[in-house]
Design an enzyme around this catalytic site. Structure first.
Site, PDB file in Angstrom:
ATOM      1  N   LYS A   1      42.974  44.417  46.961  1.00 35.63           N
ATOM      2  CA  LYS A   1      44.279  43.632  46.503  1.00 35.63           C
ATOM      3  C   LYS A   1      44.586  44.267  44.992  1.00 35.63           C
ATOM      4  O   LYS A   1      43.739  44.392  44.149  1.00 35.63           O
ATOM      5  CB  LYS A   1      44.045  42.133  46.401  1.00 35.63           C
ATOM      6  CG  LYS A   1      45.379  41.492  45.944  1.00 35.63           C
ATOM      7  CD  LYS A   1      44.899  39.957  46.257  1.00 35.63           C
ATOM      8  CE  LYS A   1      46.163  39.041  45.988  1.00 35.63           C
ATOM      9  NZ  LYS A   1      46.093  37.704  46.051  1.00 35.63           N
TER      10      LYS A   1
ATOM     11  N   CYS B   1      48.678  38.993  50.316  1.00 33.94           N
ATOM     12  CA  CYS B   1      49.148  37.994  49.535  1.00 33.94           C
ATOM     13  C   CYS B   1      50.274  37.956  48.408  1.00 33.94           C
ATOM     14  O   CYS B   1      51.274  38.498  48.794  1.00 33.94           O
ATOM     15  CB  CYS B   1      48.122  36.967  49.270  1.00 33.94           C
ATOM     16  SG  CYS B   1      48.609  35.255  49.000  1.00 33.94           S
TER      17      CYS B   1
ATOM     18  N   GLU C   1      43.757  36.142  54.753  1.00 35.70           N
ATOM     19  CA  GLU C   1      43.298  36.315  53.431  1.00 35.70           C
ATOM     20  C   GLU C   1      42.147  35.289  53.155  1.00 35.70           C
ATOM     21  O   GLU C   1      42.332  34.016  53.638  1.00 35.70           O
ATOM     22  CB  GLU C   1      44.190  36.231  52.196  1.00 35.70           C
ATOM     23  CG  GLU C   1      43.541  36.599  50.737  1.00 35.70           C
ATOM     24  CD  GLU C   1      44.543  36.178  49.702  1.00 35.70           C
ATOM     25  OE1 GLU C   1      44.265  36.950  48.541  1.00 35.70           O
ATOM     26  OE2 GLU C   1      45.649  35.514  49.808  1.00 35.70           O
TER      27      GLU C   1
END
Length: 289
Positions: free
Chosen positions: A114, A155, A41
């Protein structure tokens, strides 16, 4: 399928980060000849102020980070799962936190933005407010490479099992999670959650992280946990990066997937609950290659 994970130490310096990423990608290609390369990321930018973060965002297609990945994928005939980079939204002061995937001809096969944004105050009092600069994604993304179905996450998504349940319903074999996990949370939660997701959804779990310290806003220093790893569908850690910037490589074995799923046939046993919408209406995009 052979996979190489690129563990980086990104800073608020686009040029330096791209140089680091390119060097490690080419090193992995030369040394290990992988079929799929995975970056962490924020491989293009980390830390700095909110204003700097937005200004550093990459245009897609056509930006420096985007073009670097595209060129390496096409020239070296390798798939690249482009960790995540900051995707510019024209006319907006927010960006997307986006994984972009290229096939081995350099063609973009799709993007995952995300969904779960990291807005917390850590145990040491440091505040993380991702939503101040990042717009929330809405769709899941699944693509196919080398005969395997690969699902995407980034993440903080790791903590939300419903997202992975939704991916499992799309029969994914592999889940790729680029991350920049904090040292504080990572030392207690990273491996536990990665192995749990592999076990409960019977898929290989590829978690590629940032490592080391970086300069945040106002001169504050923060630290990544690193420990990039690959977990097999039984939950065993089959590869793990050591401390530092570098590369870890391992194989994804389709027979291992079949064996685990035959021993414990969870797909056949999994029950749907009336009235329960596991993915809260999220759409799933698919790419067949």
């Amino acid at each position: 399928m052979k996979v190489s994970l690129i563990q980086m130490n990104s800073q608020p310096d686009v040029a330096g980060n791209l140089e680091q990423a390119e060097r490690l990608l080419l090193q992995a290609i030369d040394r290990d000849r992988p079929d799929l390369l995975v970056l962490p990321e924020h491989f293009d930018w980390a830390g700095g102020t909110a204003h700097q973060k937005v200004d550093a965002a990459d245009s897609m297609p056509g930006g420096k980070a985007y073009r670097m990945l595209q060129e390496i994928a096409g020239q070296h005939r390798v798939w690249i799962h482009g960790g995540s980079l900051l995707e510019r939204i024209p006319g907006e002061r927010h960006v997307f936190n986006t994984s972009v995937i290229f096939d081995d001809s350099g063609r973009e096969v799709g993007r995952y933005r995300k969904i779960h944004l990291f807005d917390i105050t850590a145990p040491d009092g440091k505040a993380y407010r991702e939503s101040a600069t990042v717009a929330r994604g809405e769709d899941l993304f699944v693509y196919e490479a080398h005969g395997l179905r690969i699902g995407c996450a980034i993440c903080y998504d790791l903590r939300f099992s419903r997202l992975f349940d939704a991916l499992a319903s799309q029969r994914v074999d592999v889940i790729v999670l680029p991350a920049a996990f904090t040292l504080q949370t990572g030392k207690d939660h990273w491996e536990v959650l990665c192995r749990a997701r592999a076990i409960e959804f019977q898929a290989y779990f590829i978690a590629c992280g940032q490592w080391g310290s970086y300069a945040a806003a106002n001169g504050e220093t923060r630290s990544y946990y690193g420990n990039s790893m690959i977990c097999d569908p039984w939950g065993q850690v089959v590869a793990r990066a050591s401390d530092g910037v570098g590369i870890v490589t391992s194989h994804i074995d389709p027979q291992r997937l079949r064996d685990v799923r035959n021993i414990i046939p969870m797909t056949a046993h999994r029950e749907d609950f009336p009235g329960c919408r596991l993915c809260h209406g999220l759409k799933t995009s698919h790419v067949h290659a």
